[in-house]
Design a protein around this motif. Structure first.
Motif, short mmCIF file in Angstrom:
data_model
loop_
_atom_site.label_atom_id
_atom_site.label_comp_id
_atom_site.label_asym_id
_atom_site.label_seq_id
_atom_site.Cartn_x
_atom_site.Cartn_y
_atom_site.Cartn_z
N LYS A 9 92.77 37.51 32.75
CA LYS A 9 92.61 36.07 33.00
C LYS A 9 93.50 35.57 34.13
N ASN A 10 94.53 36.36 34.49
CA ASN A 10 95.42 35.97 35.58
C ASN A 10 95.11 36.69 36.89
N LEU A 11 93.92 37.32 36.96
CA LEU A 11 93.57 38.10 38.16
C LEU A 11 93.68 37.28 39.44
N LYS A 12 93.15 36.06 39.41
CA LYS A 12 93.18 35.22 40.61
C LYS A 12 94.61 34.98 41.07
N LEU A 13 95.51 34.71 40.12
CA LEU A 13 96.92 34.49 40.43
C LEU A 13 97.52 35.76 41.05
N PHE A 14 97.24 36.92 40.44
CA PHE A 14 97.78 38.18 40.95
C PHE A 14 97.28 38.46 42.37
N LYS A 15 96.03 38.15 42.63
CA LYS A 15 95.47 38.35 43.98
C LYS A 15 96.17 37.44 45.00
N LEU A 16 96.45 36.21 44.60
CA LEU A 16 97.13 35.27 45.50
C LEU A 16 98.53 35.76 45.84
N ILE A 17 99.27 36.21 44.81
CA ILE A 17 100.63 36.70 45.04
C ILE A 17 100.60 37.97 45.88
N SER A 18 99.62 38.83 45.63
CA SER A 18 99.45 40.04 46.44
C SER A 18 99.23 39.70 47.91
N GLU A 19 98.40 38.69 48.14
CA GLU A 19 98.10 38.27 49.52
C GLU A 19 99.34 37.70 50.20
N VAL A 20 100.09 36.88 49.48
CA VAL A 20 101.31 36.30 50.05
C VAL A 20 102.30 37.41 50.41
N ALA A 21 102.49 38.37 49.53
CA ALA A 21 103.42 39.48 49.79
C ALA A 21 102.95 40.29 51.01
N ASN A 127 109.74 48.87 28.55
CA ASN A 127 109.95 47.67 29.36
C ASN A 127 110.19 48.01 30.83
N ALA A 128 110.15 49.30 31.17
CA ALA A 128 110.36 49.74 32.56
C ALA A 128 109.05 50.01 33.27
N LEU A 129 107.96 49.71 32.62
CA LEU A 129 106.63 49.90 33.21
C LEU A 129 106.37 48.86 34.29
N ALA A 130 105.67 49.25 35.35
CA ALA A 130 105.35 48.32 36.44
C ALA A 130 103.91 48.52 36.88
N ILE A 131 103.28 47.43 37.29
CA ILE A 131 101.93 47.49 37.88
C ILE A 131 102.02 46.99 39.31
N SER A 132 101.55 47.79 40.23
CA SER A 132 101.58 47.40 41.65
C SER A 132 100.55 46.31 41.93
N LEU A 133 100.98 45.30 42.67
CA LEU A 133 100.05 44.29 43.21
C LEU A 133 99.89 44.45 44.71
N ASN A 134 100.42 45.55 45.24
CA ASN A 134 100.28 45.82 46.67
C ASN A 134 98.83 46.20 46.96
N GLN A 135 98.33 45.74 48.09
CA GLN A 135 96.90 45.88 48.35
C GLN A 135 96.46 47.34 48.47
N GLU A 136 97.34 48.22 48.92
CA GLU A 136 96.94 49.62 49.09
C GLU A 136 96.81 50.37 47.77
N ASN A 137 97.47 49.88 46.69
CA ASN A 137 97.35 50.54 45.39
C ASN A 137 97.33 49.51 44.26
#
Length: 473
Positions: A9-21, A127-137
């Motif tokens: 449900k937060n995909l749009k937000l994640f895409k926006l933050i990815s784009e800004v980064a 709690n050390a798990l991470a998901i990349s929001l970088n566009q390449e991965n």
């Protein structure tokens, strides 16, 4: 491993933050509890943590400006973090960092680091798990410590050596137990031993921080799981020695008493099946706290705990004060229930007077139902016949009280005649006599000498006033 965020449900937000980064040559990852709960398919938390390998405060400002220029960003320069609220979410941004700790402080010395450094400083592998929001991965799960496997096996484990993890920040010991209790996980053996070894270091943590974790344990589905771990690791002795003082069974002349510590944990579990009220659960936790200092063996009678409810209710205030718990109405509520916790069982006798029932109504007021919930939770016998009998007895007492209340209206008692009216009757200014007469009216109603009625109360006051030498005007 890749996480499919397309249905999030937060995909749009994640895409926006990815784009800004991307536009600012920054990396960005979701880390911590949000990732954990996503993989556990739990309800998504409303707080999301983002890590960048550059300036977290800058990323927060840029993201907020891109999403909505009206958003206010809160910046915490000392911690290198920034956060803002968006559509019911708390979004926090931080630069990846390394941490090192001094022996007598949980405030780390911080330096810039990589994502790997940031994951290493986390409390637990899950709690050390991470998901990349970088566009390449985008969506790639980064799991350097096999946190996914620990989620599958329901294990609480630290990324680095547990002794170092808990010594650096002793609050993590409370968090380990809290996660074990709330997630129904098991603390890995080396980690559990490290908590036992480092338990004394909990003393450098503020009581407020400790109690945040303690109350989350208290609000879990089965609080005894966390409370047992606190006792087993030695942490309970540092947090609430009044509870550990209830442990043990003594025998004199072949007579024993029950272990009141383990009984208390059963009562907390029992009441938790029926209420999510934190303070009612606290009343269950402390209902027998006065038994340790009042325990006595009496020849011919056996073990006694006379006055433990009264002493326990007094102990509640000192415990709340020491633990930096709220000292207002919540504390008074717990005190009241602890003080009254043995009263209903004393009313089970068929010869119980209406006066005794009225007094319980008066003393418990609007908390009568909670008191009965506590009393029923206090039934921990394993004998099903006895258990059924005790519950029937409480139901009979409740019925008696209902009948008395319908007749006498004593609950949330308000005197049928006010102090102002008494002053007017006798032409008095505020004085000691007014208080005496009001108290006499209350006692007469509770004892059934007069009805809870204005005219009867007025007549009673006139007669009592004469006894005090007062003259009606």
């Amino acid at each position: 491993m890749n996480i499919n965020l397309s249905q999030n449900k937060n995909l749009k937000l994640f895409k926006l933050i990815s784009e800004v980064a991307q536009n600012n040559d920054q990396t960005v990852y979701i880390v911590g509890g949000y990732v954990r709960d996503l993989l556990l398919k739990r309800n998504s938390p409303t707080d999301i943590d983002f890590v960048t390998e550059s300036d977290g405060m800058e990323l927060a400002r840029n993201a907020a400006a891109h999403i909505d220029p009206k958003i206010k960003v809160s910046v915490f320069k000392n911690y290198g973090t920034a956060m803002f609220h968006y559509k019911g979410l708390d979004l926090e941004f931080v630069g990846a960092r390394k941490e090192s700790y001094a022996e007598h402080s949980r405030n780390p010395s911080v330096s810039k680091g990589s994502l790997e450094d940031d994951q290493k400083r986390r409390d637990f592998t899950i709690n050390a798990l991470a998901i990349s929001l970088n566009q390449e991965n985008f969506g790639e799960l980064i799991d350097p410590f096999e946190g996914v496997l620990d989620l599958k096996n329901k294990i609480i484990r630290t990324p680095l050596q547990p002794s170092q993890t808990y010594s650096d920040d002793p609050l993590r010991m409370m968090r380990a137990i809290r996660f074990a209790a709330t997630l129904h996980f098991k603390i890995e053996e080396n980690s559990l031993q490290a908590i036992k070894n480092e338990a004394a270091r909990i003393s450098i943590i503020s009581q407020e921080r400790i109690m945040v974790e303690f109350n989350k344990i208290m609000l879990s589905e089965k609080p005894s799981k966390g409370l047992k771990l606190l006792e087993e690791t030695g942490l309970m002795q540092y947090i609430m020695p009044e509870l550990t003082a209830l442990k043990g069974i003594e025998e004199v002349e072949g007579q024993t008493h029950k272990d009141n510590f383990w009984h208390t944990l059963e009562v907390v579990d029992n009441i938790s099946k029926h209420t999510e009220n934190l303070w009612l659960r606290w009343a269950a936790l402390l209902h027998d706290v006065g038994k340790a200092p009042t325990k006595k063996f009496v020849e011919g009678s056996g073990w006694t705990f006379h006055g433990h409810e009264f002493l326990g209710s007094k102990m509640v205030k000192s415990i709340f004060y020491r633990l930096k718990m709220p000292l207002g109405n919540n504390m008074k509520y717990v005190q009241k229930l602890v003080k009254l916790s043995s009263r209903p069982i004393a009313l089970i006798d068929e010869d119980t007077s209406d006066a005794a029932l009225r007094r319980l109504l008066f003393d418990s007021g609007e908390d009568l139902e909670d008191l009965f919930t506590l009393c029923k939770a206090d039934i921990t016998t394993k004998n099903s016949a006895k258990q059924a009998k005790y519950k029937r007895n409480f139901e009979e007492v409740a019925l008696k009280i209902k009948e008395v209340e319908e007749k006498d209206h004593v609950r949330n008692f308000q005197p049928p005649i006010s102090g102002e009216e008494i002053m007017e009757m006798f032409g008095l200014e505020p004085s000691r006599e007014i208080g005496i007469l009001k108290e006499k009216v209350k006692e007469a109603i509770l004892e059934g000498e007069i009805a809870n009625d204005k005219e009867e109360a007025r007549e009673f006051v006139i007669n009592e006033g004469k006894e005090l030498g007062l003259i009606l005007v």
